[in-house]
Write a protein that holds these residues in place. Structure first.
Motif, mmCIF file in Angstrom:
data_model
loop_
_atom_site.group_PDB
_atom_site.id
_atom_site.type_symbol
_atom_site.label_atom_id
_atom_site.label_comp_id
_atom_site.label_asym_id
_atom_site.label_seq_id
_atom_site.Cartn_x
_atom_site.Cartn_y
_atom_site.Cartn_z
ATOM 1 N N GLU A 1 0.818 -1.229 0.000
ATOM 2 C CA GLU A 1 0.000 0.000 0.000
ATOM 3 C C GLU A 1 0.850 1.277 0.000
ATOM 4 O O GLU A 1 0.295 2.374 0.019
ATOM 5 C CB GLU A 1 -0.944 0.080 1.220
ATOM 6 C CG GLU A 1 -1.455 -1.211 1.797
ATOM 7 C CD GLU A 1 -0.411 -1.911 2.691
ATOM 8 O OE1 GLU A 1 0.138 -2.935 2.221
ATOM 9 O OE2 GLU A 1 -0.167 -1.441 3.803
ATOM 10 N N ASP A 2 2.174 1.147 0.008
ATOM 11 C CA ASP A 2 3.028 2.345 0.062
ATOM 12 C C ASP A 2 3.061 3.096 -1.272
ATOM 13 O O ASP A 2 3.032 2.491 -2.337
ATOM 14 C CB ASP A 2 4.475 1.960 0.409
ATOM 15 C CG ASP A 2 4.627 1.461 1.838
ATOM 16 O OD1 ASP A 2 3.760 1.766 2.677
ATOM 17 O OD2 ASP A 2 5.628 0.766 2.109
ATOM 18 N N THR A 3 3.155 4.423 -1.157
ATOM 19 C CA THR A 3 3.374 5.257 -2.341
ATOM 20 C C THR A 3 4.666 6.052 -2.131
ATOM 21 O O THR A 3 4.843 6.677 -1.083
ATOM 22 C CB THR A 3 2.209 6.251 -2.544
ATOM 23 O OG1 THR A 3 0.996 5.506 -2.649
ATOM 24 C CG2 THR A 3 2.403 7.089 -3.802
ATOM 25 N N VAL A 4 5.534 6.024 -3.127
ATOM 26 C CA VAL A 4 6.808 6.736 -3.023
ATOM 27 C C VAL A 4 6.867 7.860 -4.045
ATOM 28 O O VAL A 4 6.607 7.648 -5.228
ATOM 29 C CB VAL A 4 8.008 5.791 -3.304
ATOM 30 C CG1 VAL A 4 9.325 6.477 -2.935
ATOM 31 C CG2 VAL A 4 7.859 4.474 -2.574
ATOM 32 N N THR B 1 8.874 9.925 0.720
ATOM 33 C CA THR B 1 9.642 10.712 -0.243
ATOM 34 C C THR B 1 11.064 10.183 -0.276
ATOM 35 O O THR B 1 11.585 9.759 0.754
ATOM 36 C CB THR B 1 9.655 12.192 0.146
ATOM 37 O OG1 THR B 1 8.316 12.634 0.289
ATOM 38 C CG2 THR B 1 10.326 13.035 -0.916
ATOM 39 N N CYS B 2 11.669 10.222 -1.436
ATOM 40 C CA CYS B 2 13.003 9.635 -1.561
ATOM 41 C C CYS B 2 13.765 10.282 -2.718
ATOM 42 O O CYS B 2 13.209 10.537 -3.772
ATOM 43 C CB CYS B 2 12.829 8.140 -1.812
ATOM 44 S SG CYS B 2 14.344 7.221 -1.996
ATOM 45 N N SER C 1 7.348 -6.037 -4.041
ATOM 46 C CA SER C 1 6.109 -5.487 -3.481
ATOM 47 C C SER C 1 5.293 -4.849 -4.597
ATOM 48 O O SER C 1 5.759 -4.711 -5.724
ATOM 49 C CB SER C 1 6.435 -4.410 -2.437
ATOM 50 O OG SER C 1 6.738 -3.190 -3.086
ATOM 51 N N LYS C 2 4.065 -4.455 -4.246
ATOM 52 C CA LYS C 2 3.242 -3.730 -5.212
ATOM 53 C C LYS C 2 3.229 -2.236 -4.895
ATOM 54 O O LYS C 2 2.366 -1.500 -5.375
ATOM 55 C CB LYS C 2 1.811 -4.277 -5.186
ATOM 56 C CG LYS C 2 1.686 -5.721 -5.656
ATOM 57 C CD LYS C 2 0.196 -6.027 -5.925
ATOM 58 C CE LYS C 2 -0.004 -7.433 -6.459
ATOM 59 N NZ LYS C 2 -0.117 -8.451 -5.374
ATOM 60 N N ALA C 3 4.159 -1.798 -4.076
ATOM 61 C CA ALA C 3 4.265 -0.366 -3.750
ATOM 62 C C ALA C 3 4.422 0.421 -5.048
ATOM 63 O O ALA C 3 4.897 -0.106 -6.055
ATOM 64 C CB ALA C 3 5.467 -0.137 -2.841
ATOM 65 N N ASP D 1 -5.765 8.071 -11.235
ATOM 66 C CA ASP D 1 -5.889 6.757 -11.887
ATOM 67 C C ASP D 1 -4.817 5.803 -11.387
ATOM 68 O O ASP D 1 -5.090 4.649 -11.067
ATOM 69 C CB ASP D 1 -5.761 6.891 -13.417
ATOM 70 C CG ASP D 1 -7.009 7.502 -14.024
ATOM 71 O OD1 ASP D 1 -8.054 7.528 -13.338
ATOM 72 O OD2 ASP D 1 -6.928 7.962 -15.187
ATOM 73 N N PHE D 2 -3.607 6.319 -11.336
ATOM 74 C CA PHE D 2 -2.467 5.492 -10.917
ATOM 75 C C PHE D 2 -2.642 4.993 -9.482
ATOM 76 O O PHE D 2 -2.327 3.847 -9.163
ATOM 77 C CB PHE D 2 -1.180 6.320 -11.046
ATOM 78 C CG PHE D 2 0.082 5.603 -10.637
ATOM 79 C CD1 PHE D 2 0.551 4.516 -11.376
ATOM 80 C CD2 PHE D 2 0.814 6.022 -9.531
ATOM 81 C CE1 PHE D 2 1.726 3.859 -11.010
ATOM 82 C CE2 PHE D 2 1.987 5.378 -9.157
ATOM 83 C CZ PHE D 2 2.449 4.293 -9.898
ATOM 84 N N LEU D 3 -3.181 5.869 -8.622
ATOM 85 C CA LEU D 3 -3.338 5.504 -7.209
ATOM 86 C C LEU D 3 -4.682 4.833 -6.930
ATOM 87 O O LEU D 3 -4.970 4.446 -5.800
ATOM 88 C CB LEU D 3 -3.172 6.748 -6.318
ATOM 89 C CG LEU D 3 -1.815 7.462 -6.386
ATOM 90 C CD1 LEU D 3 -1.821 8.712 -5.516
ATOM 91 C CD2 LEU D 3 -0.685 6.512 -5.949
ATOM 92 N N GLY D 4 -5.507 4.713 -7.953
ATOM 93 C CA GLY D 4 -6.816 4.100 -7.775
ATOM 94 C C GLY D 4 -7.785 4.941 -6.955
ATOM 95 O O GLY D 4 -8.582 4.419 -6.182
ATOM 96 N N LYS D 5 -7.698 6.252 -7.112
ATOM 97 C CA LYS D 5 -8.595 7.168 -6.383
ATOM 98 C C LYS D 5 -9.549 7.819 -7.367
ATOM 99 O O LYS D 5 -9.157 8.167 -8.483
ATOM 100 C CB LYS D 5 -7.788 8.289 -5.698
ATOM 101 C CG LYS D 5 -6.687 7.810 -4.811
ATOM 102 C CD LYS D 5 -7.152 7.678 -3.389
ATOM 103 C CE LYS D 5 -5.975 7.379 -2.490
ATOM 104 N NZ LYS D 5 -6.183 6.431 -1.438
#
Ligand code: PPS
Length: 285
Positions: free
Chosen positions: A35-38, A97-98, A112-114, A200-204
Motif C-alpha cells: 500500500e506504500d506510495t513513493v 519521499t526519496c 512489493s506492489k508499492a 488513476d495510478f493511485l486508484g482514487k
C-alpha cells in the motif's frame, strides 16, 4: 573537501539530518508494503509540489491536513534520520519521499506492489533551482558562484550525485505498472490532467469539485502562502536566514542565468549522457 558532504557509496548526502547508519539501513533493510506510495525525485524537480498534490488527493481536496502538518511530516524522507525511524514504526499505507539513486534504493520494493511516482524536470532548471536553494542552507558545500555550481553539477559533485546517472537509471523502470513517470513541465502545462493521471495510478476517484480543490490548494501561490508547505518552518540550524522553497516556479528560468557558452556546453553533455532514450521522453525544449 570531502567533509562538505556526507559520503555514502560514492554519493554525496547533506551533512545535516543525514547519518551513515540510517542511510545504510534505509537502503538495505527497509521493507516496502504493497500500500506504500513513493514520491521519487532528483532534488529540485518538484518533489514538494507532488507531495501536496498527493496529500490533497488523499483528502479529496480538503486542505485541513496540508495546512496543519508540516510537509516533511506528511510524506517522510526515507533516507533521513527523522524519516526512517518514523516510517518503520508507521502503520497503514505510507506516503514516502526519496531522492536515492536507483542502485541504493531498497530492494524490497521489487517484490512489493508499492507504487513510485517519479518526477523529472529540465536539468538546467534543476541546476538553477538547486543553486539558489542550497546557497541559503548549511546542508551542503556552498558554491561561490553559479559558474562553480555549474561545473559541480555537470560532474555530479552535488547532493545525491549526478542528475544524468540518477535519471538514466530510474528511467529504466518507466514501463513498469507500479511506476508513474511525470515531468515538472507537463504538470505545469496541464496540472488538471496530471492530477487525474495520478488519481488513476493511485486508484482514487475524485468528483470534479474535489479535483478543483486539489488544483487550487496545490497552486504555486497557495503553497507559497501555506507555512506548512513553504519551508518557512525550517530549523534555523539548516537555514539561519530562512528558506523559501517556492522561489519562482517556472520552466526555462535557466535562460536567465546560463551564458551562451554554458548553454552549449550543457547541450553537449546532455546529448552524450542521455543518448539512447526515445525522442519526446524529455518534454523540455
Ligand atoms: S527539494 O528541496 O528537492 O525537495 O525541492 P523540490 O520540491 O523538488 O523542488 C523545488 C522547486 O519546485 C518548485 N515548486 C513549484 N512550482 C510550481 N508550482 C508549485 N506548486 C510548486 N511547488 C514547488 C519550487 O518553486 C522550486 O523551483 P524553483 O525553480 O526554484 O522555483
Amino acid at each position: 573537501a570531502m567533509s562538505d558532504y556526507l559520503w555514502f557509496e560514492g554519493i554525496p548526502f547533506p551533512i545535516i539530518e543525514y547519518e551513515k547508519e540510517i542511510i545504510e539501513k534505509s537502503c538495505d533493510k527497509f521493507v516496502f508494503r504493497d500500500e506504500d506510495t513513493v514520491i521519487l525525485t532528483y532534488p529540485k524537480s518538484g518533489t514538494n509540489w507532488m507531495k501536496d498534490i498527493v496529500c490533497l488527493i488523499q483528502t479529496k481536496g480538503d486542505p485541513t491536513w496540508i495546512q496543519s502538518v508540516p510537509i516533511w511530516d506528511r510524506s517522510l524522507w526515507l533516507e533521513s534520520q527523522r524519516g526512517y525511524q518514523k516510517l518503520i514504526n508507521k502503520e497503514g499505507p505510507r506516503l514516502i519521499t526519496c531522492h536515492l539513486p536507483f542502485h541504493l534504493f531498497p530492494k524490497s520494493f521489487f517484490s512489493s506492489k508499492a507504487k513510485i511516482i517519479y518526477v523529472i524536470r529540465n536539468p538546467r532548471d534543476v541546476l538553477v533551482s538547486g543553486y539558489f536553494f542550497w546557497s541559503k542552507t548549511k546542508l551542503v558545500k556552498i558554491p561561490e558562484s553559479l559558474t562553480t555550481y555549474f561545473e559541480w553539477f555537470i560532474k555530479g559533485n552535488v547532493v545525491f550525485g549526478s542528475w544524468f546517472e540518477h535519471t538514466r537509471a530510474w528511467l529504466s523502470m518507466r514501463k513498469r505498472d507500479n511506476f508513474l513517470l511525470l515531468s515538472y513541465e507537463d504538470i505545469k502545462k496541464d496540472t488538471k490532467s496530471t492530477i487525474k493521471k495520478i488519481c488513476d495510478f493511485l486508484g482514487k476517484k475524485l468528483e470534479p469539485d474535489e479535483l478543483d480543490m486539489v488544483l487550487k490548494y496545490s497552486s504555486f501561490q497557495a503553497m507559497k502562502e501555506n507555512k506548512m508547505s513553504n519551508f518557512s518552518l525550517i530549523n534555523e540550524v539548516v537555514a539561519p536566514n530562512g528558506l523559501d522553497l517556492l522561489r519562482k516556479g517556472t520552466t526555462g528560468d535557466w535562460k536567465n542565468h546560463f551564458t551562451v557558452a554554458q548553454a552549449e556546453a550543457f547541450d553537449k553533455v546532455f546529448q552524450e549522457k542521455m543518448a539512447g532514450f526515445p525522442p519526446g521522453l524529455f518534454p523540455w525544449e
